[in-house]
Design a protein around this motif. Structure first.
Motif, PDB file in Angstrom:
ATOM      1  N   GLY A 158      34.576  45.087  41.381  1.00 35.29           N
ATOM      2  CA  GLY A 158      35.395  43.889  41.596  1.00 35.29           C
ATOM      3  C   GLY A 158      35.679  43.549  43.043  1.00 35.29           C
ATOM      4  O   GLY A 158      35.517  42.386  43.450  1.00 35.29           O
ATOM      5  N   PRO A 159      36.119  44.500  43.896  1.00 32.63           N
ATOM      6  CA  PRO A 159      36.483  44.144  45.285  1.00 32.63           C
ATOM      7  C   PRO A 159      35.341  43.572  46.109  1.00 32.63           C
ATOM      8  O   PRO A 159      35.589  42.863  47.096  1.00 32.63           O
ATOM      9  N   SER A 160      34.107  43.847  45.750  1.00 31.29           N
ATOM     10  CA  SER A 160      32.984  43.378  46.563  1.00 31.29           C
ATOM     11  C   SER A 160      32.351  42.100  46.034  1.00 31.29           C
ATOM     12  O   SER A 160      31.327  41.666  46.554  1.00 31.29           O
ATOM     13  N   LEU A 161      32.950  41.480  45.017  1.00 35.93           N
ATOM     14  CA  LEU A 161      32.368  40.294  44.400  1.00 35.93           C
ATOM     15  C   LEU A 161      33.056  39.030  44.889  1.00 35.93           C
ATOM     16  O   LEU A 161      34.203  39.053  45.351  1.00 35.93           O
ATOM     17  N   SER A 162      32.343  37.917  44.781  1.00 37.52           N
ATOM     18  CA  SER A 162      32.924  36.626  45.124  1.00 37.52           C
ATOM     19  C   SER A 162      33.853  36.168  44.004  1.00 37.52           C
ATOM     20  O   SER A 162      33.877  36.735  42.910  1.00 37.52           O
ATOM     21  N   MET A 163      34.597  35.095  44.273  1.00 33.84           N
ATOM     22  CA  MET A 163      35.606  34.642  43.317  1.00 33.84           C
ATOM     23  C   MET A 163      34.970  34.169  42.011  1.00 33.84           C
ATOM     24  O   MET A 163      35.481  34.459  40.927  1.00 33.84           O
ATOM     25  N   SER A 164      33.869  33.448  42.086  1.00 32.80           N
ATOM     26  CA  SER A 164      33.237  32.928  40.873  1.00 32.80           C
ATOM     27  C   SER A 164      32.705  34.063  39.996  1.00 32.80           C
ATOM     28  O   SER A 164      32.882  34.060  38.777  1.00 32.80           O
ATOM     29  N   ILE A 165      32.070  35.052  40.621  1.00 28.22           N
ATOM     30  CA  ILE A 165      31.551  36.187  39.854  1.00 28.22           C
ATOM     31  C   ILE A 165      32.695  37.069  39.368  1.00 28.22           C
ATOM     32  O   ILE A 165      32.617  37.687  38.305  1.00 28.22           O
ATOM     33  N   LEU A 166      33.794  37.112  40.132  1.00 29.34           N
ATOM     34  CA  LEU A 166      34.941  37.909  39.728  1.00 29.34           C
ATOM     35  C   LEU A 166      35.561  37.368  38.438  1.00 29.34           C
ATOM     36  O   LEU A 166      36.004  38.140  37.584  1.00 29.34           O
ATOM     37  N   LEU A 167      35.577  36.055  38.267  1.00 27.35           N
ATOM     38  CA  LEU A 167      36.094  35.470  37.031  1.00 27.35           C
ATOM     39  C   LEU A 167      35.224  35.860  35.836  1.00 27.35           C
ATOM     40  O   LEU A 167      35.733  36.152  34.743  1.00 27.35           O
ATOM     41  N   ILE A 168      33.915  35.892  36.065  1.00 24.84           N
ATOM     42  CA  ILE A 168      33.005  36.327  35.001  1.00 24.84           C
ATOM     43  C   ILE A 168      33.246  37.796  34.667  1.00 24.84           C
ATOM     44  O   ILE A 168      33.233  38.207  33.498  1.00 24.84           O
ATOM     45  N   LEU A 169      33.497  38.607  35.710  1.00 29.31           N
ATOM     46  CA  LEU A 169      33.764  40.025  35.499  1.00 29.31           C
ATOM     47  C   LEU A 169      35.045  40.240  34.698  1.00 29.31           C
ATOM     48  O   LEU A 169      35.086  41.068  33.785  1.00 29.31           O
ATOM     49  N   ILE A 170      36.085  39.483  35.028  1.00 29.20           N
ATOM     50  CA  ILE A 170      37.342  39.606  34.296  1.00 29.20           C
ATOM     51  C   ILE A 170      37.154  39.213  32.826  1.00 29.20           C
ATOM     52  O   ILE A 170      37.660  39.884  31.907  1.00 29.20           O
ATOM     53  N   PHE A 171      36.409  38.158  32.584  1.00 27.64           N
ATOM     54  CA  PHE A 171      36.139  37.732  31.207  1.00 27.64           C
ATOM     55  C   PHE A 171      35.348  38.789  30.449  1.00 27.64           C
ATOM     56  O   PHE A 171      35.633  39.077  29.279  1.00 27.64           O
ATOM     57  N   SER A 172      34.363  39.397  31.119  1.00 21.58           N
ATOM     58  CA  SER A 172      33.585  40.457  30.465  1.00 21.58           C
ATOM     59  C   SER A 172      34.431  41.698  30.207  1.00 21.58           C
ATOM     60  O   SER A 172      34.254  42.381  29.191  1.00 21.58           O
TER      61      SER A 172
END
Length: 224
Positions: A179-193
């Motif tokens: 998570g800390p190394s991801l951009s905001m758009s990809i971070l939202l996808i990560l949170i959803f996953s």
């Protein structure tokens, strides 16, 4: 930074060299007095309905001489499911991911069944070693295969539960560490996953406790 990926499963917290992480298995005792004085809620009615359904399933599997043991398997289901769900909470030790706990549940039960079966139903226990219709030439091999499969039963029960709980938690940990190394758009996808994975792990927590209890009942039904 973690030195080892599996370090999240180590019972490292201690007070005076006494491990405190295992105390999470006793948290259920804090909620038990609730049912004796609190007004029945929807959750209590739901839990009663679940236990009644489980009792019907265990009763159908067990023979007439083992009907009373359905309470044991319902308690086993409750303990495992409670600890599985506790492991999904942040900073709570997942005790059901350790072979120490899973073997402590499966091994004593298996040993008790074997002692009772061989002492009370010796002929039937010998009959279970050779399935009906086995050719005479294959009987020695079938006895060996059935003996090995019977011996490894507590190990397979323990490994199945521990491995399934470890696998989901490791996947959540691996995704969370990126998570800390991801951009905001990809971070939202990560949170959803991660939310989807938590829902999946909640289902796994119920399914694995049910599988453990139902297989234990099936093994008990063979002792007749």
């Amino acid at each position: 930074m973690m030195a080892n990926l599996f370090s999240i499963f180590e019972p490292s917290s201690s007070i005076f060299s006494i491990s405190t992480n295992w105390l999470s298995t006793l948290l259920g005792l804090m909620f038990l007095p609730f049912i004796y004085w609190a007004y029945p809620s929807r959750w209590s009615f739901l839990w009663s309905k679940i236990l009644q359904t489980l009792h019907g399933e265990f009763k159908a599997l067990l023979t007439s001489s083992h009907i009373g043991t359905s309470t044991l398997f319902m308690s086993l289901f409750s303990i495992i499911m409670f600890n599985n769900f506790l492991g999904l909470l942040p900073y709570v030790f997942t005790s059901s991911s350790h072979m120490v706990m899973t073997l402590s549940l499966s091994l004593p039960m298996w040993i008790t069944l074997m002692i009772y079966g061989w002492m009370a139903h010796t002929k039937n226990m010998f009959a279970h070693l050779v399935p009906q219709g086995t050719p005479f030439t294959l009987m020695p091999f079938m006895v060996l295969i059935e003996t090995i499969s019977n011996i490894i039963r507590p190990g397979t029960l323990a490994v199945r539960l521990a491995a399934n709980m470890i696998a989901g938690h490791l996947l959540l940990t691996l995704l969370g560490n990126t998570g800390p190394s991801l951009s905001m758009s990809i971070l939202l996808i990560l949170i959803f996953s991660q939310i989807l994975l938590l829902i999946l792990e909640s289902a796994v927590a119920i399914i694995q406790s049910y599988v453990f209890a139902i297989l234990s009942a099936l093994y008990t039904s063979e002792i007749n």
